[in-house]
Structure formats: C-alpha cells, structure tokens
Enzyme design. Structure first.
Site, PDB file in Angstrom:
ATOM      1  N   ASP A 373      19.712  20.196  68.951  1.00 53.77           N
ATOM      2  CA  ASP A 373      20.487  19.581  69.150  1.00 53.77           C
ATOM      3  C   ASP A 373      21.993  19.972  69.572  1.00 53.77           C
ATOM      4  O   ASP A 373      22.001  21.412  69.300  1.00 53.77           O
ATOM      5  CB  ASP A 373      21.465  19.686  67.150  1.00 53.77           C
ATOM      6  CG  ASP A 373      21.800  19.099  66.219  1.00 53.77           C
ATOM      7  OD1 ASP A 373      22.130  18.122  66.434  1.00 53.77           O
ATOM      8  OD2 ASP A 373      23.466  19.892  66.255  1.00 53.77           O
ATOM      9  N   GLU A 409      20.437  17.211  73.387  1.00 53.89           N
ATOM     10  CA  GLU A 409      21.466  16.044  73.380  1.00 53.89           C
ATOM     11  C   GLU A 409      22.446  16.880  73.891  1.00 53.89           C
ATOM     12  O   GLU A 409      23.073  17.325  73.344  1.00 53.89           O
ATOM     13  CB  GLU A 409      21.593  16.096  71.017  1.00 53.89           C
ATOM     14  CG  GLU A 409      22.343  15.019  70.581  1.00 53.89           C
ATOM     15  CD  GLU A 409      22.773  15.717  69.410  1.00 53.89           C
ATOM     16  OE1 GLU A 409      23.318  14.339  68.914  1.00 53.89           O
ATOM     17  OE2 GLU A 409      22.693  16.811  68.933  1.00 53.89           O
TER      18      GLU A 409
END
Length: 734
Positions: A373, A409
C-alpha cells in the site's frame, strides 16, 4: 501467633518469590520467542529495540488481568532483552518504556501506557474503543494549541489489547506452494471477512474468518472461477480510528496496522491467544492445495497511531523519533500517507522491522507475495521518492523476498509521489492508467484510442525498460477503493452518506456512466445495457496483455449502493451477496467470467511473457500485433489520432516468445478482438488473407446468454455486425 508485622513480612516475601526471575537472555531475535535456556530450563526470551529509552519494563498479564512488571536490565546495541523461565505459549504481555517527555523534540515516552510489542505474533483483544487512557497526552486539555504536549498519567493497560507469546515449530513440510509464473497469474482481491460473511454453504460460526475462507465452499468458487491467487485486504492486526468509533462505525478494510507479525484477531474462529496463527496457516494450506497463491496487502507506510493527536499504542511510546518521520518542528509528523504519520524506513531499525515481518509471513506463515500500500512512501530516502532507496535495495538483494511476488501501489499523497512505471525490475505495479483508459473508452470519453492501444497490449510505454515484462502491469478496472463494477455502470456520483461525513469522503473522479439513470431502476432497457457494460469491462480486462486483477464479487454484479469509499462499512454494504439464483443476469456474468478465464489459461497468446514487436513475421508479412479499423484496414498514424469508438486488435499466435516444457517454440491460435463503444450496431469488415481465411466467433457481449460460445463461422474479408456497445472475440481458422 505471629505478629501483624511478621505476617506482613511473610506476605511480602511470598509476593517477592511469586515474581519470576529475569535472566540476561539474548538480543536476537526480536520479539518473544520460546526456547530452552541455561540448564535446560524452558521459557521465553523477550527482546525489544528502544533506542532512546531510559528503562524498559516487561509486563505479564494473568487471565484475570493481574499485571506483573519485570525490569529488563540487559541492553545490547539499543535492544533491551531478558529471558523469563517458565513463561510459555499463551502468555499475554506488553511493555512500559521510560524516557523523557518532550514533544517539542519528538520525545513522547510515557510509562503509564502499555505498549504492544511490534514483533508480537498474536494479539489478544480488539481496539474496539480508544478511551482517553489510550493516549499519551491529555486529550481534554483546555488549550487546544498545546493539547498534545501535556502527558497523561493514567494507566492504559486495562483498555488495550496485549501481545501473546506463540510457539511455532512448523516446517511446512506438507505444503506445496503453487508458484504460478507471473504471466499466468490472475489475481482476485478479496476481504477475508466480507467474502464469506453471507455465504450460505459455509457454517455460520466460520463465516467471516480464516477458517471460512479455507472452507471447501469458498475454495470451490475460486477454483471454478479460474483465478490463480487471492490478494487479501490487510490481515495484520489493525485498530479502529477514533473518529469512526465516535460515529458508531469500525475500520473494515484494515488499512490501519498496529501489529506487523500478528494475524488480525477479529478474523479468528478458534480463539485469540495464539489460535489465530494456526488457523491462518491452515487457510494458506487449503488454498495452496487448490493451486491458489496467497498475496497479502500490507501497510508498512504508516501505523494506527496517527499524528501528534493520535493514541499511544506501540511505536510512538517505544521511540517516537526512531520510528516515524518528523517535520523540522519535531512535534509534528511528516505525512506522506494522508493517515497522520509515515514510518521512517531509512532508519535501520524500521527497515529491519519491515523486512523481518515480510520474511516471517513468507517462511513461517506460508504466503506467496505482497501488495504494498502506498509503496512510494516506502521508497522515499529522505523527502523525495528514490528508486535506489534502502527499502528497494534491501528487497532486491534479500534471498527470500526477491523470490516472491512483489506488487507496488506506485504512489503516495506527497509531492512527487506518483511513480507509475518507475519501480525497478522484480516489481509489478497497479496500473491506474489502464483503469482510466478502459473506463473512459466504455463511457465514451476517450478523444482517440492511442492510450487504449498501449493499455490493451501491455503498457510498453510504461514498462518496456530495464528488462521489465508485460506482467509488470497489474491491470484492473475496479479495486476495493472506489466503485464496484456494477456501481461503475449504475452511478455517476458517489453516495457515501452511510460513512457519516456528509458525502465529503471518497473521490469525485469515478469515470463512470450510469447508462441514463442514477441508481437502481426497473427499466429493462437500462438494466440490460448495464449488464452489457459490465460484460464489456470484464472482457476487455481478461483479454488484455498483463496481469488481470478482479475484485471479489464483480463477477457476480456486487453493489455497494454507490458507496465508493466503503472502508468503514462492516455490514451488507461491504460484504458479498451470494444470492445468484435470484438474478439470471448476475449468473450469466459469472458464466462469462469463467469462460474468459478458461480461454486465457488455454491460450498463451493472451498472456504473453514479452512485449509485442509489431514487426512482420515470415514471408506473408503478418505481425505479432496488428490494429484494424472498422473498414478492415490496418490502422495508420492518422487513424490513431482520429476520434473513434471502435478498435480491432489482432493477436498472432505464431512464434510466441518462449519455449514450452519440452523446449519447443510456443505457438498458439490467432485471435481478433473488436471493441465497439458506439451506441449503434456496426458492420466490421474482417481482415482477409493472410490474416485469416475465416473466423470463429467465441465471445459476443451483446448476447444476454453467456453460458456457451456462439460458435459461428465468418469468412475473412466478409462483414460481421457488431452490436452496439459490445466486444466480440474471434479465433482465426485456416
């Protein structure tokens, strides 16, 4: 009879003898590890990095909550450690760390706060409330501009979860990891709880748990669908944000980690004093036995302790300056994540925490990869994103981590944080440019098809460098964050009222089209068009070069009622609805998804391991990739710049790069896909020889019945009528 003073002395002596001794122990490994100590005595070694601390107390808790404090006196290279004889699995514990309270310089030690061991392998309890006692500062201080600078002396131990000692000697000898090559991978993003919470064929007491995901009914859906990996939304122990708790909500997605070694206790059906570890492992084994890899969505960029006004749960109280990025005003936190804090990955102890955690999940918990993330925040050396940063360098040389699947990401919320296409080899990336181009094409918002051509063919403009391959692009149309596939064609505006923020949260940039009416409708024409648009988006995704990622439920038309930020909806909004028999359209959507994935698995031309060259192959001049207009002509440069709603994509199966298991050159069928986003049917001229003598129709999204292929033949050079807003896929036949 003994005097009162003598009785008191005896009682004190008995109490003193009841406190276990603390032997020196060892500074490694960090955390709580059961082992045999000197003289063959069994116990647990405790080791905690706390660089600037003045003293550290180990706190042991009985079943009734009684606390025993033990001072750790050994200090080696900033690691406080000790061995406690007789302490074994199931023991609940935490730490109290002593030091200066000086928020203006970033020092926030407060021994009144019980701290979770960053290396705890299990956590007993839930952060179901964050009372004032859980904060290192006095929350109700009247002067708000200095609210975080006044130390709170109340004990937090009764109000926070505890770490649990776990003994683990599993060697995974009975496990067989699938090890699916990247180019063959199909990722299925799911939430452990939401996927099974309403599944009718899973026993109720297992729904929403690791055991529920391991149940044959859950695995059967994954196998029949044809995915090769599940990507689990965060399963590290996480906490709920205070602003959600005040509104009667909870963090559902889990992007608020506080324990990087502990499987989230709330997903355990068997107990939370270590049982969750074994249950997670059994889930991994069951998925592996079905040929499915397990990828974890991990949140190492920030923690649940938020900014200066956040709670003191672990790292903030262990060594705030040693774990977090602080501003020049050290009272404030540098925030590249939008969540209040950012871990200072350049610091050796932070880098060690992250890499130790990653290796643990691979070697001892059996997982096969990670999706990071806000990975750009991890790649910041000091302020700027640096692809030579310590984090990326350590991953690249680590003998364990460089062999697993790594997905970035590739952005964060700081300046220069958007890094799509910039991560080094070994990494794949979420490709949001793919998402945007495909959404815009099917809603009629692309000015031309130049960008779409790149996205369908593997995004070579982003990834054809440094030895990277088309599978560096993780293609997706939807993700957990944003509209579901059904909502993408049902709503043009977000509807997040249930989140309690006045619909201010969530993105406005949805690139969606509601097909003429906002929200659900009984109009059969609009309902039919929406189902077709869902089929178009899924078909485009699964025919594109790169690694496709599906979101759990999209194959069945799942809706969140227009909520594009359902991170706090631990209810029917966020859970999957398994009532397929009640909706024939949803059943047909599932049938099409299964057919497309089976087709993708059978044909290597649809999952290439190298970029297309576009150059002629052989005397007939066929290319491995060709583009056609509706008139059946190869596209010229002028055609790429012209407004159009139609694109023909020809994939040649001749001489695909790579060799099979016998060392022979891979060959395959050739295919022609026609994507038509226009609102009227179109007569498309099929390319004649040498491209194709004839074509067999395999997929037509304009048809409502998707249970079987159309299986009709059409001559090369002839005309095929393509329905309004539809995709057709044809196989070239000699």
């Amino acid at each position: 009879m003994a005097s009162a003073a003598e009785q008191e002395a005896v009682s004190e002596h008995a109490l003193e003898r009841a406190v276990p001794p603390v032997w020196p122990g060892a500074p490694t490994p960090l955390g709580a590890r059961c082992r045999v100590g000197p003289g063959g005595v069994t116990g647990t070694n405790f080791a905690l990095w706390a660089g600037g601390a003045e003293a550290v107390e180990l706190c042991l808790f009985d079943a009734d909550g009684t606390e025993t404090r033990l001072r750790l006196t050994e200090l080696t290279h900033e690691i406080w450690h000790g061995f406690v004889p007789g302490v074994g699995p199931g023991q609940r514990y935490g730490y109290r760390v002593h030091g200066r309270w000086d928020p203006w310089t970033g020092a926030r030690w407060n021994p009144a706060k019980l701290l979770l061991d960053p290396y705890a392998r299990a956590v007993d309890g839930d952060f179901a409330a964050l009372p004032p006692e859980a904060y290192g500062h006095v929350r109700d201080w009247p002067q708000q501009h200095v609210a975080d600078t006044v130390r709170d002396e109340r004990d937090s131990a009764p109000h926070v979860p505890k770490g649990v000692v776990v003994h683990d000697d599993d060697d995974w000898a009975d496990d067989r990891r699938p090890k699916t090559p990247w180019q063959d991978s199909v990722i299925y993003e799911l939430h452990v709880k939401g996927f099974t919470k309403q599944h009718p064929d899973i026993p109720e007491h297992l729904r929403g748990t690791y055991a529920g995901l391991a149940h044959p009914a859950a695995i059967d859906h994954l196998v029949r669908l044809g995915v090769t990996a599940v990507e689990l939304l965060p399963v590290h122990q996480f906490a709920h944000e205070d602003h959600l708790l005040r509104r009667g909500l909870r963090n559902y997605w889990g992007y608020n980690s506080i324990g990087y070694f502990a499987p989230h206790a709330g997903y355990s059906s068997s107990g939370t004093t270590g049982e969750q570890v074994g249950e997670f492992k059994r889930m991994v084994r069951a998925l592996h036995a079905a040929g499915i890899e397990v990828i974890l969505d991990v949140v190492y960029n920030h923690t649940a302790e938020a900014g200066e006004l956040g709670p003191t749960l672990s790292l903030k109280g262990i060594d705030n300056r040693g774990y977090y990025r602080l501003q020049s005003d050290a009272r404030r936190y540098a925030d590249y994540t939008g969540c209040g804090n950012t871990l200072h990955v350049v610091q050796p102890q932070v880098l060690r925490l992250i890499t130790d955690s990653l290796r643990y999940w691979v070697t001892e918990m059996g997982v096969d990869g990670f999706r990071f993330d806000l990975a750009a925040a991890l790649a910041r050396s000091f302020h700027d994103v640096d692809m030579l940063s310590p984090f990326l360098a350590v991953i690249a040389q680590d003998p364990v981590l460089r062999r697993v699947k790594l997905i970035a990401e590739p952005w964060d919320v700081g300046n220069g944080g958007y890094q799509v296409g910039a991560f080094p080899p070994l990494w794949t990336e979420w490709n949001d440019r793919y998402r945007d181009a495909v959404r815009d094409f099917w809603r009629g918002a692309l000015p031309d098809v130049r960008d779409l051509g790149y996205r369908l063919s593997g995004s070579s403009d982003l990834y054809a460098w440094g030895g990277r391959r088309p599978y560096a692009s993780v293609n997706f149309v939807t993700a957990h964050d944003g509209f579901t596939l059904r909502d993408l064609v049902t709503y043009e505006r977000k509807h997040n009222e249930a989140n309690g923020e006045g619909n201010r949260d969530g993105t406005h940039d949805n690139r969606s089209w509601n097909c003429g009416t906002e929200g659900e409708t009984d109009d059969p024409a609009i309902r039919g068009l929406r189902l077709r648009q869902q089929r178009n988006l899924l078909t485009t995704l699964l025919l594109s070069t790169g690694v496709p990622m599906l979101v759990a439920g999209d194959e069945m038309g799942r809706t969140q009622g227009g909520n594009n930020n359902a991170y706090c909806q631990d209810n029917e909004i966020g859970w999957l609805d398994w009532s397929l028999p009640d909706d024939p359209g949803r059943a047909q959507l599932l049938a099409l998804t299964r057919r497309l994935l089976a087709l993708r698995h059978r044909h290597p031309v649809l999952r290439r391991r190298a970029f297309f060259s576009g150059r002629p192959q052989g005397a007939d001049g066929l290319r491995d990739l060709a583009w056609f207009t509706a008139e059946g002509n190869e596209m010229t440069e002028r055609d790429w710049y012209a407004p159009t709603a139609t694109l023909g994509l020809y994939l040649s199966g001749r001489d695909i790069p790579g060799r099979d298991a016998r060392g022979e050159q891979i060959t395959d069928d050739s295919f022609l896909a026609v994507l038509h986003a226009g609102h009227r049917p179109l007569d498309f001229r099929l390319p004649g020889p040498p491209w194709g003598e004839s074509y067999e129709l395999l997929v037509d999204t304009a048809r409502d019945d998707q249970s079987a292929p159309p299986a009709t033949r059409h001559p090369g050079g002839g005309t095929l009528t393509v329905g309004a807003r539809s995709v057709v896929l044809l196989r070239v036949r000699e």
